[in-house]
Design an enzyme around this catalytic site. Structure first.
Site, PDB file in Angstrom:
ATOM      1  N   HIS A  40       0.841  -1.197   0.000  1.00 41.64           N
ATOM      2  CA  HIS A  40       0.000   0.000   0.000  1.00 41.64           C
ATOM      3  C   HIS A  40       0.874   1.244   0.000  1.00 41.64           C
ATOM      4  O   HIS A  40       2.071   1.168   0.249  1.00 41.64           O
ATOM      5  CB  HIS A  40      -0.914   0.024   1.233  1.00 41.64           C
ATOM      6  CG  HIS A  40      -0.150   0.191   2.509  1.00 41.64           C
ATOM      7  ND1 HIS A  40       0.408  -0.881   3.194  1.00 41.64           N
ATOM      8  CD2 HIS A  40       0.204   1.305   3.217  1.00 41.64           C
ATOM      9  CE1 HIS A  40       1.048  -0.429   4.263  1.00 41.64           C
ATOM     10  NE2 HIS A  40       0.949   0.894   4.301  1.00 41.64           N
ATOM     11  N   HIS A 125       5.470   6.110  -1.137  1.00 44.39           N
ATOM     12  CA  HIS A 125       6.272   4.934  -1.470  1.00 44.39           C
ATOM     13  C   HIS A 125       5.530   3.686  -1.000  1.00 44.39           C
ATOM     14  O   HIS A 125       4.563   3.780  -0.256  1.00 44.39           O
ATOM     15  CB  HIS A 125       7.651   5.009  -0.807  1.00 44.39           C
ATOM     16  CG  HIS A 125       7.585   4.965   0.691  1.00 44.39           C
ATOM     17  ND1 HIS A 125       7.307   6.076   1.451  1.00 44.39           N
ATOM     18  CD2 HIS A 125       7.726   3.935   1.562  1.00 44.39           C
ATOM     19  CE1 HIS A 125       7.276   5.734   2.736  1.00 44.39           C
ATOM     20  NE2 HIS A 125       7.533   4.433   2.822  1.00 44.39           N
TER      21      HIS A 125
END
EC number: 3.1.4.58
Length: 182
Positions: A40, A125
């Site tokens: 995620h 990220h």
């Protein structure tokens, strides 16, 4: 409940990350690897929340109005010392202005509930691994050039995730909120 808000990584992007990790994992002595179902992009870490306040948080997240966006993998990097990184991560490319807007929207929606935004600059990220082994050979920086790049997905929802410590997968989706069609 320990909670955070995120964009799930799905489809070909998640598959490519999983394949790369499977190939590299034996060579990289990280102590903690993220389960492929847990990939995620964190939008905001919320921390502990009493279950009685979950309704107001859900209501706040329903008010986030941002368009869905196209994102793709874009190589990767590490946080921490280059020889023994704290975090191995995959980078993101695509509709980054919309991603920043989404981050701001989530922070704005949750702030009235007492959630304090982080002071450091937001860096989107996908975390793949944490805590490179002490005493191991230095992290082979050349592997970063081999990280997946190009596989994309449409980010069409944000999710409210609950952390289940010491389980794998570690995160449980307890709410989903669709993004708007452009």
């Amino acid at each position: 409940m320990r909670l955070f808000v995120a964009l799930p990584v799905r489809g070909a992007a998640a598959d490519e990350l999983s394949e790369w990790v499977h190939t590299q994992r034996p060579r990289l002595p990280f102590r903690k690897w993220v389960h492929a179902q847990d990939y995620h992009i964190t939008l905001q870490f919320l921390g502990e929340l009493e279950e009685a306040r979950l309704g107001e948080l859900r209501h706040a997240l329903e008010g986030v109005r941002v368009n869905e966006m196209s994102l793709r993998l874009n190589g990767g990097g590490t946080f921490g010392p280059s020889v023994a990184p704290r975090v191995l991560w995959s980078d993101i490319a695509g509709d980054l202005a919309e991603l920043q807007e989404l981050h701001r929207g989530v922070v704005h929606a949750t702030q009235p509930l007492g959630f304090i935004p982080e002071e450091r600059r937001y860096t989107a990220h996908i975390t793949l691994a944490r805590s490179y082994g002490e005493g191991a050979a230095p992290f082979p920086r050349e592997l970063l050039a081999e990280m997946p790049s190009g596989a994309g997905w449409t980010a069409d929802r944000i999710v409210l995730m609950r952390t289940r410590m010491h389980e794998s997968p570690m995160y449980e989706i307890i709410g989903e909120y669709g993004l708007q069609k452009p």
